[in-house]
Design a protein around this motif. Sequence first.
Motif, PDB file in Angstrom:
ATOM      1  N   ARG A   1       0.964  -1.267  -0.075  1.00 45.38           N
ATOM      2  CA  ARG A   1       0.140  -0.350  -0.209  1.00 45.38           C
ATOM      3  C   ARG A   1       0.993   1.256   0.012  1.00 45.38           C
ATOM      4  N   PRO A   2       0.568   2.130  -0.815  1.00 42.83           N
ATOM      5  CA  PRO A   2       1.402   3.419  -0.246  1.00 42.83           C
ATOM      6  C   PRO A   2       1.245   4.507   0.692  1.00 42.83           C
ATOM      7  N   LEU A   3       1.869   5.088   0.824  1.00 40.99           N
ATOM      8  CA  LEU A   3       1.990   5.795   2.305  1.00 40.99           C
ATOM      9  C   LEU A   3       0.656   6.745   1.523  1.00 40.99           C
ATOM     10  N   TRP A   4       0.575   6.940   0.391  1.00 42.21           N
ATOM     11  CA  TRP A   4      -0.311   8.105   0.713  1.00 42.21           C
ATOM     12  C   TRP A   4      -1.324   8.139  -0.765  1.00 42.21           C
ATOM     13  N   VAL A   5      -2.914   8.399  -1.317  1.00 43.60           N
ATOM     14  CA  VAL A   5      -2.997   8.728  -2.289  1.00 43.60           C
ATOM     15  C   VAL A   5      -4.031   9.869  -2.856  1.00 43.60           C
ATOM     16  N   GLU A   6      -3.552  10.624  -3.610  1.00 39.56           N
ATOM     17  CA  GLU A   6      -4.188  12.141  -3.659  1.00 39.56           C
ATOM     18  C   GLU A   6      -4.856  12.411  -3.895  1.00 39.56           C
TER      19      GLU A   6
END
Length: 172
Positions: free
Chosen positions: A45-50
Motif C-alpha cells: 500500500r502506498p503512503l498516500w493517495v492523491e
Amino acid sequence: MRAVGSDELMSTATRRGPQTPDRAVPAGEQYTMTDEERYEARCRRPLWVEEPARRRRLPDPVRTAAVRAVLIIAVTLIQAVIAFLCTLAGSGLAFPMVLSSVASTVLATWGVLDVWVTRQVWNQRNGVVSVPSSTARVLRRERRTARRQARAVERAQKRIRGQGGTGRLSHP
C-alpha cells in the motif's frame, strides 16, 4: 504507482481463501487474512493517495497576504497570552505587553483587511469566470488586441527591412 484500496485487499483475501489447500473454509464463512498476508498487503500500500482538490488554489498574491495575516494573528495571540500572564503575575512587563498587544491587534485587523482587499483586486483584474459582465474580460480583450497590433507592426517592419536593397546605395 497504483493505490491499493480496501476493496482490492478484500478481493485478494476472498480470491485466496478457497484456493488455499491447507485451509478448509466452510461455505458461507468469510475468509480472514493471516498476519503475514496483512503485512504483505500493508507493504504494497502506498503512503498516500492523491485526491483531486476540492477547491481551486488561491492566487499567489492572495495566498501571500493570507499567510502574512495568519502569522500576524499568531504573534498577536501569543502577545495577548503573555500580557495576561504578566498581569496575573503582577510583573512590570504587563503594561508594555498590553500596549504591544493592542498595537498587534490593530496590525492583525489590517492583515485581514489586506487579504480581503487583495482578493477583491485580484478578482477585478483577472476576472471571475462566472460573471459575464466582468471588467477583466474587457481588459483582456483590449490587451489581446494591443498585442496583435504590436505583432502586425513588427511584421511590417521586418518586411520593410527585408525589401531594402542590400548592396544598393540608394533606392530608385
